[in-house]
Design a protein around this motif. Structure first.
Motif, PDB file in Angstrom:
ATOM      1  N   TYR A  84       0.856  -1.184   0.000  1.00  0.00           N
ATOM      2  CA  TYR A  84       0.000   0.000   0.000  1.00  0.00           C
ATOM      3  C   TYR A  84       0.894   1.236   0.000  1.00  0.00           C
ATOM      4  O   TYR A  84       1.764   1.401   0.856  1.00  0.00           O
ATOM      5  CB  TYR A  84      -0.934   0.005   1.211  1.00  0.00           C
ATOM      6  N   THR A  85       0.682   2.105  -0.955  1.00  0.00           N
ATOM      7  CA  THR A  85       1.550   3.265  -1.162  1.00  0.00           C
ATOM      8  C   THR A  85       1.670   4.128   0.085  1.00  0.00           C
ATOM      9  O   THR A  85       2.768   4.606   0.408  1.00  0.00           O
ATOM     10  CB  THR A  85       1.012   4.097  -2.343  1.00  0.00           C
ATOM     11  N   ILE A  86       0.589   4.332   0.795  1.00  0.00           N
ATOM     12  CA  ILE A  86       0.625   5.190   1.988  1.00  0.00           C
ATOM     13  C   ILE A  86       1.615   4.637   3.014  1.00  0.00           C
ATOM     14  O   ILE A  86       2.375   5.384   3.636  1.00  0.00           O
ATOM     15  CB  ILE A  86      -0.790   5.371   2.602  1.00  0.00           C
ATOM     16  N   ASN A  87       1.650   3.310   3.181  1.00  0.00           N
ATOM     17  CA  ASN A  87       2.575   2.692   4.136  1.00  0.00           C
ATOM     18  C   ASN A  87       4.023   2.875   3.689  1.00  0.00           C
ATOM     19  O   ASN A  87       4.913   3.143   4.501  1.00  0.00           O
ATOM     20  CB  ASN A  87       2.268   1.200   4.284  1.00  0.00           C
ATOM     21  N   ASP A 118      -6.461   4.199   1.930  1.00  0.00           N
ATOM     22  CA  ASP A 118      -6.269   5.450   2.682  1.00  0.00           C
ATOM     23  C   ASP A 118      -5.949   6.623   1.747  1.00  0.00           C
ATOM     24  O   ASP A 118      -5.073   7.458   2.026  1.00  0.00           O
ATOM     25  CB  ASP A 118      -5.166   5.273   3.727  1.00  0.00           C
ATOM     26  N   SER A 119      -6.682   6.701   0.631  1.00  0.00           N
ATOM     27  CA  SER A 119      -6.389   7.703  -0.398  1.00  0.00           C
ATOM     28  C   SER A 119      -6.572   9.139   0.091  1.00  0.00           C
ATOM     29  O   SER A 119      -5.842  10.031  -0.331  1.00  0.00           O
ATOM     30  CB  SER A 119      -7.258   7.470  -1.633  1.00  0.00           C
ATOM     31  N   LEU A 122      -3.445  10.093   1.843  1.00  0.00           N
ATOM     32  CA  LEU A 122      -2.392  10.154   0.823  1.00  0.00           C
ATOM     33  C   LEU A 122      -2.436  11.492   0.092  1.00  0.00           C
ATOM     34  O   LEU A 122      -1.419  12.171  -0.051  1.00  0.00           O
ATOM     35  CB  LEU A 122      -2.584   8.994  -0.161  1.00  0.00           C
ATOM     36  N   LEU A 123      -3.626  11.895  -0.351  1.00  0.00           N
ATOM     37  CA  LEU A 123      -3.788  13.141  -1.090  1.00  0.00           C
ATOM     38  C   LEU A 123      -3.553  14.373  -0.223  1.00  0.00           C
ATOM     39  O   LEU A 123      -3.085  15.398  -0.698  1.00  0.00           O
ATOM     40  CB  LEU A 123      -5.187  13.206  -1.703  1.00  0.00           C
ATOM     41  N   LYS A 124      -3.862  14.263   1.029  1.00  0.00           N
ATOM     42  CA  LYS A 124      -3.744  15.412   1.932  1.00  0.00           C
ATOM     43  C   LYS A 124      -2.310  15.627   2.419  1.00  0.00           C
ATOM     44  O   LYS A 124      -1.857  16.760   2.566  1.00  0.00           O
ATOM     45  CB  LYS A 124      -4.663  15.187   3.140  1.00  0.00           C
ATOM     46  N   GLU A 125      -1.569  14.525   2.631  1.00  0.00           N
ATOM     47  CA  GLU A 125      -0.292  14.625   3.334  1.00  0.00           C
ATOM     48  C   GLU A 125       0.952  14.454   2.462  1.00  0.00           C
ATOM     49  O   GLU A 125       2.056  14.699   2.928  1.00  0.00           O
ATOM     50  CB  GLU A 125      -0.244  13.586   4.462  1.00  0.00           C
ATOM     51  N   HIS A 126       0.778  14.012   1.204  1.00  0.00           N
ATOM     52  CA  HIS A 126       1.955  13.689   0.397  1.00  0.00           C
ATOM     53  C   HIS A 126       1.928  14.405  -0.949  1.00  0.00           C
ATOM     54  O   HIS A 126       0.878  14.520  -1.580  1.00  0.00           O
ATOM     55  CB  HIS A 126       2.046  12.176   0.194  1.00  0.00           C
ATOM     56  N   SER A 127       3.097  14.858  -1.386  1.00  0.00           N
ATOM     57  CA  SER A 127       3.218  15.543  -2.673  1.00  0.00           C
ATOM     58  C   SER A 127       3.108  14.537  -3.813  1.00  0.00           C
ATOM     59  O   SER A 127       3.705  13.460  -3.759  1.00  0.00           O
ATOM     60  CB  SER A 127       4.562  16.250  -2.777  1.00  0.00           C
ATOM     61  N   ILE A 128       2.370  14.938  -4.853  1.00  0.00           N
ATOM     62  CA  ILE A 128       2.150  14.067  -6.013  1.00  0.00           C
ATOM     63  C   ILE A 128       2.399  14.868  -7.283  1.00  0.00           C
ATOM     64  O   ILE A 128       1.899  15.980  -7.434  1.00  0.00           O
ATOM     65  CB  ILE A 128       0.708  13.515  -6.014  1.00  0.00           C
TER      66      ILE A 128
END
Length: 195
Positions: A84-87, A118-119, A122-128
């Motif tokens: 899972y990417t968030i992990n 946990d998308s 992910l969208l709130k806390e990490h740069s994409i």
């Protein structure tokens, strides 16, 4: 603080499109390095279609060896599967607190990101950083609510690992769609039903 672009993937197999994108992102985002994060088990991919994880990791090593700013990241090999990417992002932040990480994803993934584990966090806390994929245009409406998302106007390359695997199964010689050494690696290790 070093800026690191994270290009996640199964790399099944890695191809010239992956390297071209990483090169473009490194120069135009810009990043100090691009890390190829090899996923042993992507929850959205059919495990039966994947070459062994170690083989995919070795192919990425062969493909990236000529560019010192390209790094292989096998962190997901030590995390629970499926990956899972968030992990992975949380583990990277904890392991490398002095680095600034940005995930690099295709526009096709952005449009399906609500299906990711946990998308919202992910969208709130990490740069994409989003790059264009054929048939998946990014509209301002898709990203306007997120300060974390930026769009990279990269060239659109219509090369896919699926195309390469299918061609190899059909006996096609696709040496120039993959980086030097990869076609021979695939044949020598009889990946994707090659002979």
């Amino acid at each position: 603080m070093q800026k690191i672009g994270l290009l996640f993937g199964s790399f099944n197999p890695i191809h010239v499109g992956h390297l071209a994108l990483a090169n473009f992102a490194m120069e135009y985002a810009p990043f100090d390095q691009v890390w190829f994060v090899v996923s042993p088990h992507n929850p959205f991919k059919d495990q039966k279609a994947l070459a062994p994880a170690q083989s995919r990791l070795e192919m990425v090593a062969i493909a990236t060896k000529e560019e010192p700013r390209f790094k292989i990241c096998d962190i997901e090999f030590s995390l629970p599967t499926p990956s899972y990417t968030i992990n992975t992002l949380e583990k990277l932040k904890a392991s490398y607190p002095d680095y600034q990480f940005t995930m690099i994803i295709g526009s096709d993934n952005l449009l399906n990101i609500d299906r990711w584990y946990d998308s919202r966090r992910l969208l709130k806390e990490h740069s994409i950083l989003v790059y264009p994929r054929p048939g998946f245009p990014v509209k301002n409406a898709d990203i306007k609510h997120y300060d974390t998302i930026k769009v990279l106007k990269a060239p659109v390359l219509e090369i896919s690992s699926t195309l390469i695997r299918e061609g190899i199964r059909e006996g096609k010689q696709l040496r120039f769609l993959v980086p030097p050494g990869i076609y021979d690696y695939i044949r020598n290790n009889r990946l994707y039903n090659s002979t």
